[in-house]
Design a protein around this motif. Structure first.
Motif, PDB file in Angstrom:
ATOM      1  N   ASP A 198       0.826  -1.207   0.000  1.00 26.38           N
ATOM      2  CA  ASP A 198       0.000   0.000   0.000  1.00 26.38           C
ATOM      3  C   ASP A 198       0.859   1.255   0.000  1.00 26.38           C
ATOM      4  N   VAL A 199       1.967   1.226   0.746  1.00 24.56           N
ATOM      5  CA  VAL A 199       2.867   2.377   0.783  1.00 24.56           C
ATOM      6  C   VAL A 199       3.544   2.565  -0.576  1.00 24.56           C
ATOM      7  N   LEU A 200       3.998   1.469  -1.158  1.00 24.51           N
ATOM      8  CA  LEU A 200       4.708   1.550  -2.434  1.00 24.51           C
ATOM      9  C   LEU A 200       3.785   2.041  -3.544  1.00 24.51           C
ATOM     10  N   ASP A 201       2.567   1.517  -3.590  1.00 19.04           N
ATOM     11  CA  ASP A 201       1.617   1.952  -4.620  1.00 19.04           C
ATOM     12  C   ASP A 201       1.258   3.427  -4.444  1.00 19.04           C
ATOM     13  N   LEU A 202       1.109   3.849  -3.196  1.00 24.08           N
ATOM     14  CA  LEU A 202       0.775   5.254  -2.947  1.00 24.08           C
ATOM     15  C   LEU A 202       1.918   6.164  -3.384  1.00 24.08           C
ATOM     16  N   ALA A 203       3.157   5.756  -3.145  1.00 24.21           N
ATOM     17  CA  ALA A 203       4.298   6.570  -3.560  1.00 24.21           C
ATOM     18  C   ALA A 203       4.312   6.752  -5.075  1.00 24.21           C
ATOM     19  N   VAL A 204       3.991   5.694  -5.812  1.00 24.50           N
ATOM     20  CA  VAL A 204       3.948   5.796  -7.273  1.00 24.50           C
ATOM     21  C   VAL A 204       2.831   6.744  -7.706  1.00 24.50           C
ATOM     22  N   ARG A 205       1.671   6.633  -7.067  1.00 18.41           N
ATOM     23  CA  ARG A 205       0.556   7.529  -7.429  1.00 18.41           C
ATOM     24  C   ARG A 205       0.905   8.984  -7.133  1.00 18.41           C
ATOM     25  N   LYS A 206       1.555   9.208  -6.008  1.00 16.42           N
ATOM     26  CA  LYS A 206       1.893  10.587  -5.636  1.00 16.42           C
ATOM     27  C   LYS A 206       2.877  11.211  -6.615  1.00 16.42           C
ATOM     28  N   ILE A 207       3.879  10.445  -7.021  1.00 13.16           N
ATOM     29  CA  ILE A 207       4.860  11.033  -7.937  1.00 13.16           C
ATOM     30  C   ILE A 207       4.239  11.254  -9.314  1.00 13.16           C
ATOM     31  N   ARG A 208       3.249  10.430  -9.669  1.00 15.72           N
ATOM     32  CA  ARG A 208       2.544  10.649 -10.935  1.00 15.72           C
ATOM     33  C   ARG A 208       1.754  11.958 -10.875  1.00 15.72           C
ATOM     34  N   GLU A 209       1.090  12.202  -9.752  1.00 17.16           N
ATOM     35  CA  GLU A 209       0.293  13.423  -9.608  1.00 17.16           C
ATOM     36  C   GLU A 209       1.183  14.662  -9.529  1.00 17.16           C
ATOM     37  N   ARG A 210       2.329  14.541  -8.856  1.00 16.71           N
ATOM     38  CA  ARG A 210       3.189  15.702  -8.641  1.00 16.71           C
ATOM     39  C   ARG A 210       4.109  15.976  -9.825  1.00 16.71           C
TER      40      ARG A 210
ATOM     41  N   SER B 196       4.976  13.369 -13.295  1.00 14.93           N
ATOM     42  CA  SER B 196       4.503  12.911 -14.603  1.00 14.93           C
ATOM     43  C   SER B 196       4.381  11.395 -14.606  1.00 14.93           C
ATOM     44  N   ASP B 197       3.707  10.883 -15.630  1.00 14.02           N
ATOM     45  CA  ASP B 197       3.624   9.431 -15.801  1.00 14.02           C
ATOM     46  C   ASP B 197       5.008   8.822 -15.999  1.00 14.02           C
ATOM     47  N   GLU B 198       5.868   9.549 -16.707  1.00 14.59           N
ATOM     48  CA  GLU B 198       7.215   9.040 -16.968  1.00 14.59           C
ATOM     49  C   GLU B 198       8.000   8.877 -15.672  1.00 14.59           C
ATOM     50  N   ASN B 199       7.906   9.867 -14.783  1.00 17.79           N
ATOM     51  CA  ASN B 199       8.606   9.764 -13.502  1.00 17.79           C
ATOM     52  C   ASN B 199       8.038   8.634 -12.644  1.00 17.79           C
ATOM     53  N   ALA B 200       6.728   8.455 -12.708  1.00 16.43           N
ATOM     54  CA  ALA B 200       6.108   7.369 -11.948  1.00 16.43           C
ATOM     55  C   ALA B 200       6.566   6.014 -12.477  1.00 16.43           C
ATOM     56  N   ALA B 201       6.658   5.898 -13.801  1.00 14.14           N
ATOM     57  CA  ALA B 201       7.114   4.638 -14.391  1.00 14.14           C
ATOM     58  C   ALA B 201       8.562   4.348 -14.006  1.00 14.14           C
ATOM     59  N   GLU B 202       9.374   5.398 -13.953  1.00 16.29           N
ATOM     60  CA  GLU B 202      10.779   5.222 -13.570  1.00 16.29           C
ATOM     61  C   GLU B 202      10.893   4.762 -12.117  1.00 16.29           C
ATOM     62  N   LEU B 203      10.089   5.358 -11.237  1.00 12.76           N
ATOM     63  CA  LEU B 203      10.114   4.950  -9.833  1.00 12.76           C
ATOM     64  C   LEU B 203       9.647   3.507  -9.685  1.00 12.76           C
ATOM     65  N   ARG B 204       8.564   3.153 -10.359  1.00 11.41           N
ATOM     66  CA  ARG B 204       8.054   1.785 -10.242  1.00 11.41           C
ATOM     67  C   ARG B 204       9.063   0.775 -10.791  1.00 11.41           C
ATOM     68  N   ALA B 205       9.760   1.141 -11.861  1.00 14.51           N
ATOM     69  CA  ALA B 205      10.775   0.237 -12.409  1.00 14.51           C
ATOM     70  C   ALA B 205      11.876  -0.025 -11.385  1.00 14.51           C
TER      71      ALA B 205
END
Length: 448
Positions: free
Chosen positions: A160-172, A174-183
């Protein structure tokens, strides 16, 4: 006694000197003088050898280095040495892979008290504050702090923490930054300090499948392992059967870690069941999923003999051994393509990178298609000559040159073509996968 004390003291001093640069260390203990003399001829003082092992283990553990222990066994050592050059530096590098001890078992074997285990980290139930802490470490560029917290969250199962971190970086951002973090998170979930060697990671062998029969997964995996393309410290174990690239892409962070633990325990992973081979063939790609075990554990006997850690080679400096392994892998890929109607194994990659490897292959293949006109016309002319009989191609790579021989499936010669590197849109080995899209490849001349 003074000589024994001097050696033990020198070993402790050296251990503390090199410990900051190590994550793990392997020490060897000997049951008797005969075993010591078999493995390290001329060093008959078994009490001193074992005292050094205990002292080094204590010092390393105090410095935060994980200690591995192997109990010397004459039979196991002789089997390992058979086929190797018998030199002192070779003997010192022996690792009894099947029987290493770690954790409490290692310390008990040394007659030492094991250090208390680290208490598991505790996180608040609400995911928000911890997600913000994780993103702050990620944004600061402090990779060690980010990696440490990320590892603790994965171990704690806090998806839940990891998924929330990805959502937050996407909102703050971009999708590209969120994809990089998730990778980055997936890469961390797919590898861990687990297993007998202390480190294992999930790997994938994506394969571009020809429209014909899908290759046998077990035979393909066994061929890679036997190809000569693996480093000596690298051990690969593959799951039987094919997996779908889509199923790999859909793995969550915690599912990726569960798959890792399943493979370490030699279990089939429920999170990644085998794919349907007919469906994989229709979509053009399948994935072999495996576990890569890293046996490059620093050995104390090697460090002691050298008086310190060996110099690390420059990152961009390819050794002759590495070049030889690369050539062996190229030969194996060519053989697979010739024997399996043009199916082409891609590079072995970490499991989370399987999708990117497939996308890269498709981009590269698309760029090559424009340079295939000569080969396509050559094959079409042979088909006209064949008068309706099936045409097959027997490719041969000679250095950087590609030689193609076209015959009918019954063995009647039709034509041949030799292409030097300047007329090829890709390397000779790399062309084999593209050829399979136009004509069935065979290894041996038909009719023989």
């Amino acid at each position: 006694m003074d000589d024994e004390d001097d050696r033990i003291g020198a070993a402790e001093e050296l251990a503390r000197e090199v410990a900051p640069d190590l994550d793990s260390i392997l020490v060897t203990i000997y049951p008797d003088a005969d075993t010591l003399d078999t493995i390290r001829p001329g060093e008959a003082d078994v009490a001193t050898a074992n005292a050094v092992a205990r002292t080094v283990a204590e010092a390393m553990s105090e410095e935060g280095v994980e200690v591995f222990v192997q109990r010397a066994d004459r039979g196991a050592f002789r089997r390992w040495l058979a086929g190797r050059e018998d030199r002192p530096e070779i003997r010192r590098g022996w690792v009894d892979r099947g029987r290493l001890l770690r954790g409490g078992d290692a310390f008990r074997a040394l007659g030492l008290k094991a250090p208390p285990p680290e208490p598991p980290p505790r996180f608040p139930p609400a995911p928000g504050p911890v997600a913000d802490e994780l993103l702050a470490a990620y944004g600061d560029g402090e990779s060690s702090a980010f990696e440490a917290l990320l590892g603790e969250l994965i171990e704690a199962g806090r998806g839940d923490v990891l998924d929330l971190a990805v959502r937050k970086i996407r909102e703050r951002q971009s999708d590209e930054n969120a994809a990089e973090l998730r990778a980055g998170m997936l890469a961390a979930a797919a590898a861990a300090a687990v297993g007998a060697s202390g480190w294992a990671e999930l790997v994938a062998l994506p394969v571009a499948l020809s429209p014909g029969a899908v290759p046998d997964a077990v035979a393909l995996a066994d061929g890679l392992i036997a190809s000569g393309g693996l480093a000596p410290e690298e051990e690969l174990r593959f799951l039987p059967g094919w997996r779908s690239p889509g199923a790999v892409e859909e793995l969550s962070l915690l599912a990726m870690r569960r798959v890792l633990f399943d493979l370490v325990a030699d279990r089939d992973p429920p999170d990644l069941p085998p794919g349907d081979t007919d469906d994989l063939a229709r979509h053009g790609f399948g994935v072999l999923v495996g576990l890569r075990v890293d046996w490059s554990i620093p050995v104390w006997d090697v460090i002691e003999a050298a008086g310190g850690l060996p110099e690390e080679p420059l990152d961009d400096e390819e050794t002759p051994e590495e070049r030889g392994r690369a050539r062996a892998l190229d030969r194996w890929r060519g053989q697979v393509a010739a024997e399996n109607d043009g199916s082409v194994p891609l590079d072995l990659v970490p499991l989370p990178e399987a999708g990117a490897a497939i996308a890269g292959f498709l981009d590269e293949a698309g760029g090559h298609l424009g340079g295939l006109d000569e080969i396509r016309e050559f094959i079409e002319a042979a088909r006209r000559e064949a008068g309706g009989e099936e045409v097959v191609c027997r490719p041969r790579v000679a250095g950087e040159t590609l030689e193609l021989t076209l015959t009918t499936a019954e063995g009647r010669f039709l034509d041949s073509l030799t292409l030097p590197p300047e007329r090829l849109p890709a390397s000779a080995e790399g062309m084999l996968g593209l050829l399979g899209a136009f004509v069935r490849l065979v290894r041996d001349p038909p009719g023989r």
